[in-house]
Scaffold this motif. Structure first.
Motif, PDB file in Angstrom:
ATOM      1  N   ASP A 207      15.463   4.812  -1.811  1.00  0.00           N
ATOM      2  CA  ASP A 207      16.262   4.013  -2.362  1.00  0.00           C
ATOM      3  C   ASP A 207      15.690   2.742  -2.456  1.00  0.00           C
ATOM      4  O   ASP A 207      15.525   2.254  -3.751  1.00  0.00           O
ATOM      5  N   VAL A 208      15.290   2.160  -1.367  1.00  0.00           N
ATOM      6  CA  VAL A 208      14.598   0.855  -1.249  1.00  0.00           C
ATOM      7  C   VAL A 208      13.323   0.856  -2.112  1.00  0.00           C
ATOM      8  O   VAL A 208      13.116  -0.247  -3.012  1.00  0.00           O
ATOM      9  N   VAL A 209      12.303   1.565  -1.998  1.00  0.00           N
ATOM     10  CA  VAL A 209      10.898   1.525  -2.710  1.00  0.00           C
ATOM     11  C   VAL A 209      11.076   1.558  -3.916  1.00  0.00           C
ATOM     12  O   VAL A 209      10.623   0.688  -4.639  1.00  0.00           O
ATOM     13  N   PRO A 210      11.926   2.683  -4.766  1.00  0.00           N
ATOM     14  CA  PRO A 210      11.782   2.636  -6.189  1.00  0.00           C
ATOM     15  C   PRO A 210      12.811   1.379  -6.705  1.00  0.00           C
ATOM     16  O   PRO A 210      12.233   0.903  -7.539  1.00  0.00           O
ATOM     17  N   MET A 211      13.800   1.057  -6.112  1.00  0.00           N
ATOM     18  CA  MET A 211      14.452  -0.223  -6.556  1.00  0.00           C
ATOM     19  C   MET A 211      13.750  -1.330  -6.483  1.00  0.00           C
ATOM     20  O   MET A 211      13.934  -2.239  -7.422  1.00  0.00           O
ATOM     21  N   THR A 212      13.014  -1.787  -5.370  1.00  0.00           N
ATOM     22  CA  THR A 212      12.214  -2.546  -5.275  1.00  0.00           C
ATOM     23  C   THR A 212      11.051  -2.635  -6.263  1.00  0.00           C
ATOM     24  O   THR A 212      10.589  -3.703  -6.860  1.00  0.00           O
TER      25      THR A 212
END
Length: 218
Positions: A207-212
């Protein structure tokens, strides 16, 4: 409740109840998104905080139900450790490679629903990633997959994958395939090892990587 005598298995009825409590709203929202043609998804600080709040409330309701049913809720708490972080990173990379390969084979690389995270700060992005990653893996794997293991691994994994898929239909065909591949990798790892923290950490990264970076998360 004496945790030494608490159950770690569920009947089909109990599994359905947990799935309905935790994921019923998400399934309805996903089906509605499919019905209107997969609208673009826009994320903001407000939507992230609200989503985290809703998942925390649903988690509390599900835990209350499980306690009433004498389920071992203490075993659902992920226990962070360094080795689990490392394994979680590896799991995340494996899921990324597997999803990319499967989408390429199916020719779905470009069939991606639009996602916008420009209105979300890093803080709210991390918050919803931690809450969502923990919430989904605790209840999909720690409760449903583990709870139904006496019905056979294929049923336990298959039913949790079905719930996972239904909650992410809003991501479109490519997203649905990615979710299935992602969930299958994490499910097989969990069934073989019984370790919850690595799959939670892998989901947080997913979640964190793509959202960032501005893509779509899990």
């Amino acid at each position: 409740m004496n945790t030494s005598t608490a159950r770690t298995t569920l009947s089909f009825g109990e599994a359905f109840a947990v799935a309905a409590i935790c994921f019923g709203l998400s399934v309805v929202a996903s089906v509605e998104a499919v019905a209107v043609g997969f609208p673009d998804q826009v994320f903001s600080d407000a939507s992230n905080v609200w989503a985290a709040f809703i998942e925390l409330m649903l988690a509390m309701a599900a835990v209350f139900y499980l306690r009433v049913r004498d389920f071992d809720v203490h075993s659902l708490i992920p226990r962070p450790d360094l080795s689990g972080v490392v394994v979680g990173i590896v799991l995340y990379l494996v899921t990324e490679i597997a999803c990319t390969a499967v989408l390429a084979v199916l020719g779905l690389e470009s069939a991606v629903v639009g996602f916008s995270f420009t209105g979300a700060s890093l803080g709210s992005t991390v918050l919803i990633s931690i809450v969502n990653g923990t919430f989904e893996e605790v209840f999909l794997l720690g409760v449903l997959t583990r709870g139904l293991r006496e019905q056979g691994a294929s049923i336990a994994i298959g039913l949790s994958l079905l719930v996972r898929l239904l909650t992410h239909l809003y991501q479109g065909p490519a997203g649905a395939v990615s979710i299935l591949v992602f969930g299958l990798v994490l499910s097989v790892f969990y069934v073989r090892t019984g370790r919850l923290w690595p799959v939670v950490f892998a989901h947080i990264l997913a979640d964190v990587v793509p959202m960032t970076l501005g893509g779509a998360g899990g």
